[in-house]
Design an enzyme around this catalytic site. Structure first.
Site, short mmCIF file in Angstrom:
data_model
loop_
_atom_site.label_atom_id
_atom_site.label_comp_id
_atom_site.label_asym_id
_atom_site.label_seq_id
_atom_site.Cartn_x
_atom_site.Cartn_y
_atom_site.Cartn_z
CB ALA A 70 -0.92 0.00 1.22
CB ALA A 71 2.72 3.06 -1.67
CD GLN A 72 0.98 9.58 -3.91
OE1 GLN A 72 0.40 9.36 -4.99
NE2 GLN A 72 2.22 10.04 -3.87
CE1 TYR A 137 5.95 5.91 -4.57
CE2 TYR A 137 7.44 6.04 -6.45
CZ TYR A 137 6.65 5.29 -5.60
OH TYR A 137 6.58 3.93 -5.76
CE LYS A 141 6.72 3.03 -2.10
NZ LYS A 141 6.16 1.81 -1.50
CB VAL A 180 4.20 5.29 -19.45
CG1 VAL A 180 5.13 4.09 -19.49
CG2 VAL A 180 4.10 5.91 -20.84
CB ILE A 181 2.37 0.17 -20.09
CG1 ILE A 181 3.82 0.11 -20.61
CG2 ILE A 181 1.54 -0.96 -20.71
CD1 ILE A 181 4.57 -1.16 -20.24
N GLY A 263 9.95 16.02 -11.87
CA GLY A 263 10.27 14.93 -10.96
C GLY A 263 10.57 13.62 -11.65
#
Length: 300
Positions: A70-72, A137, A141, A180-181, A263
């Site tokens: 779980a993450a932003q 981000y 992390k 992006v995909i 970024g």
């Protein structure tokens, strides 16, 4: 226990664990995950990883393995709202680690990212490359990684940290890191032109989601206070991606160029030899095969 188990990577991990006979609990607040991705055999806890409820569930269930996904994970969002990014990614991780201090967890497997390196001095990155994140981000992390290592040293919590390349596959949304995909596929389904940020020559190490799932499961069993990179060791540019998509898309693909995203790093390719050696893991899906499977998941 899989945090983010209704999300892109987490839901695939839950499916695989359940297929192999594990009892799986999921913590997810459904902010980016989807209830339809939840395996019906999983035990679902609809809550935020930063909450006292999540802490209490970990204590009451005392899982043998915690997979923290779980993450932003949206680089652009982290730039707009750094504090929110910090709360989810750092405070949320700390909340889980605090709970893990109080029961004998066998492994805490953390999903990290190649974004911790920023614009690395080399295009081919190994684990000795010093982290220097250029996005909030990536910073959140890397900070979480540091807490995990210190909790491991101080309180004896076994851990594995997996730094992913750009993960792709079925169920990925158009938002978040490495999307992006998914963005391209959603755009193609609308018969619209693809937007290329910058010159399109930026490269990433695209790794298929099931390869990442296998790395997680192996890390829980074989990892021992290691940081490992999970990628293919091969770089693909945005322009090459479009050419590969053209091979499976029946209509002519059109595109246009826009500004670079703030970024974003220019090049990223991960040396995966350490993970191969420690985990006896090998990516099974070349980009052309994984891309084809992902494409057909959007059309079915």
């Amino acid at each position: 226990m899989v945090t983010g188990g209704a999300g892109f990577i987490g839901s695939h991990l839950v499916d695989t664990l359940i297929s192999r006979g594990y009892c799986v609990h999921v913590i997810d607040n459904l902010s980016s995950g989807k209830k339809e991705y939840l395996n019906p055999s999983a035990i679902f806890h609809n809550m935020d990883i930063t909450s006292s409820e999540a802490y209490d569930v970990l204590l009451s269930e005392s899982p043998e393995y915690v997979f923290h996904l779980a993450a932003q994970a949206d680089v652009s969002r982290s730039t707009k709202w750094p504090f929110e990014d910090m709360q989810t990614n750092i405070a949320g991780t700390l909340n889980l680690l605090e709970a893990c201090r109080h029961f004998p967890v066998k492994s805490f497997v953390f999903s990290s990212t190649s974004a911790v390196y920023g614009n690395a001095p080399t295009d081919f990155i190994d684990e000795t490359c010093p982290p220097s994140p250029i996005s909030f981000y990536g910073l959140s992390k890397f900070t979480s990684e540091s807490y995990i290592k210190l909790y491991g040293d101080t309180f004896g919590i076994p851990f594995s940290i997996l730094r992913y390349g750009n993960v792709y596959g079925p169920r990925q949304t158009s938002k978040g890191e490495g999307g992006v995909i998914a963005v391209f596929l959603e755009t193609l389904m609308k018969n619209e032109s693809l937007k290329i940020n910058g010159d399109g020559l930026q490269t990433r190490d695209y790794v298929y989601v099931q390869d990442v799932v296998e790395a997680n499961i192996l890390a829980a069993a074989k990892g021992n206070q290691h940081i490992m990179q999970i990628g293919t060791g091969k770089k693909t540019s945005v322009l090459q991606l479009i050419n590969l998509l053209q091979n499976v898309h029946s209509k002519k693909i059109t595109s246009f160029h826009a500004q670079d995203r703030q970024g974003d790093i220019k090049h990223s390719c991960l040396d995966n030899r350490f993970a191969k050696r420690i985990l006896t893991w090998e990516p099974q899906f070349p980009i052309k095969d994984g891309l084809r499977k992902t494409y057909w998941s959007y059309t079915s």
